[in-house]
Each structure stands twice: as structure tokens, then as C-alpha cells.
Design a protein around this motif. Structure first.
Motif, short mmCIF file in Angstrom:
data_model
loop_
_atom_site.label_atom_id
_atom_site.label_comp_id
_atom_site.label_asym_id
_atom_site.label_seq_id
_atom_site.Cartn_x
_atom_site.Cartn_y
_atom_site.Cartn_z
N GLY A 97 19.88 56.87 85.15
CA GLY A 97 20.90 57.91 85.03
C GLY A 97 20.45 59.21 84.41
N GLU A 98 19.16 59.32 84.11
CA GLU A 98 18.65 60.53 83.49
C GLU A 98 17.71 61.26 84.45
N TRP A 99 17.97 62.56 84.65
CA TRP A 99 17.17 63.38 85.52
C TRP A 99 15.97 63.89 84.76
N HIS A 100 14.77 63.71 85.34
CA HIS A 100 13.52 64.10 84.68
C HIS A 100 12.80 65.15 85.51
N ARG A 101 11.84 65.82 84.87
CA ARG A 101 10.98 66.78 85.56
C ARG A 101 9.58 66.19 85.64
N THR A 102 8.86 66.57 86.71
CA THR A 102 7.49 66.09 86.92
C THR A 102 6.60 67.27 87.30
N ARG A 103 5.32 67.00 87.39
CA ARG A 103 4.35 67.98 87.88
C ARG A 103 3.78 67.48 89.20
N LEU A 104 4.60 67.26 90.16
CA LEU A 104 4.13 66.75 91.45
C LEU A 104 3.45 67.85 92.25
N THR A 105 2.36 67.49 92.90
CA THR A 105 1.67 68.43 93.79
C THR A 105 1.96 68.11 95.25
N LYS A 106 2.53 66.94 95.49
CA LYS A 106 2.95 66.55 96.84
C LYS A 106 4.09 65.54 96.71
N ILE A 107 4.79 65.33 97.79
CA ILE A 107 5.91 64.38 97.78
C ILE A 107 5.34 62.97 97.66
N PRO A 108 5.82 62.20 96.67
CA PRO A 108 5.29 60.84 96.51
C PRO A 108 5.77 59.91 97.61
N ALA A 109 5.00 58.91 97.87
CA ALA A 109 5.39 57.89 98.84
C ALA A 109 6.41 56.96 98.20
N PRO A 110 7.36 56.45 98.99
CA PRO A 110 8.31 55.48 98.43
C PRO A 110 7.55 54.32 97.78
N GLY A 111 7.96 53.98 96.57
CA GLY A 111 7.31 52.89 95.84
C GLY A 111 6.18 53.34 94.94
N GLN A 112 5.74 54.60 95.09
CA GLN A 112 4.66 55.11 94.25
C GLN A 112 5.18 55.33 92.83
N VAL A 113 4.39 54.98 91.82
CA VAL A 113 4.76 55.19 90.43
C VAL A 113 4.40 56.62 90.05
N ILE A 114 5.36 57.33 89.46
CA ILE A 114 5.13 58.71 89.03
C ILE A 114 5.45 58.83 87.54
N THR A 115 4.78 59.77 86.88
CA THR A 115 4.97 60.00 85.45
C THR A 115 5.71 61.31 85.26
N MET A 116 6.74 61.28 84.42
CA MET A 116 7.55 62.46 84.14
C MET A 116 6.91 63.26 83.01
N LEU A 117 7.39 64.49 82.80
CA LEU A 117 6.85 65.34 81.75
C LEU A 117 6.91 64.65 80.38
N CYS A 118 7.98 63.90 80.13
CA CYS A 118 8.17 63.25 78.84
C CYS A 118 7.32 61.99 78.67
N GLY A 119 6.64 61.57 79.74
CA GLY A 119 5.81 60.36 79.68
C GLY A 119 6.46 59.13 80.29
N ALA A 120 7.76 59.20 80.59
CA ALA A 120 8.42 58.07 81.24
C ALA A 120 7.84 57.90 82.65
N THR A 121 7.81 56.67 83.11
CA THR A 121 7.33 56.41 84.47
C THR A 121 8.43 55.75 85.28
N GLY A 122 8.37 55.98 86.58
CA GLY A 122 9.35 55.39 87.48
C GLY A 122 8.77 55.28 88.87
N THR A 123 9.41 54.50 89.68
CA THR A 123 8.99 54.29 91.06
C THR A 123 9.76 55.24 91.97
N ALA A 124 9.06 55.92 92.85
CA ALA A 124 9.69 56.87 93.76
C ALA A 124 10.59 56.14 94.75
#
Length: 71
Positions: free
Chosen positions: A4-31
Motif C-alpha cells: 500500500g505504499e508508493w515508492h520511487r526507484t532509479r529504473l533505467t528500463k522497464i522491469p520484467a514481471p517477477g523481477q526484484v527491484i530496489t526502491m530508493l529507501c532500500g525496500a525491495t519488491g517484485t515487479a
């Protein structure tokens, strides 16, 4: 969105579904890709305060608490 929390990232390309991404705050989640209307029906979005502070500092934007009450 992570729990339920919206995060910001430094993505350089659109992640693939299921790819793990790291947010600016360090939290990680699956795309996962959903329509925003579907997400809004289930929950009220909140912004991650830590991501917002990092984003604003990197860009020289005044922090939200510094702008309250100022015109």
C-alpha cells in the motif's frame, strides 16, 4: 507499490514481471503490472516518506515539512 505504499526507484528500463527491484529507501519488491484503477479499488495509496526525502534531496527540492506554512 509495496504493501500500500508508493515508492520511487532509479529504473533505467522497464522491469520484467517477477523481477526484484530496489526502491530508493532500500525496500525491495517484485515487479507486477496492474492497472492503477484496480489498485485504487483495493487500497488507498500512501507515499513512502523515506523515498520522498531521498528524491527531493537529490534534486534540490525543499522537503515537504520545510514547505508547510510557507508561501
Amino acid at each position: 507499490m509495496i504493501e500500500g505504499e508508493w515508492h520511487r526507484t532509479r529504473l533505467t528500463k522497464i522491469p520484467a514481471p517477477g523481477q526484484v527491484i530496489t526502491m530508493l529507501c532500500g525496500a525491495t519488491g517484485t515487479a507486477v503490472f496492474e492497472l492503477s484503477d484496480e489498485r485504487r479499488r483495493r487500497e488507498i495509496h500512501r507515499q513512502c516518506e523515506r523515498c520522498d526525502v531521498i528524491y527531493r534531496r537529490e534534486r534540490g527540492i525543499p522537503l515537504r515539512q520545510d514547505r508547510i506554512g510557507h508561501t
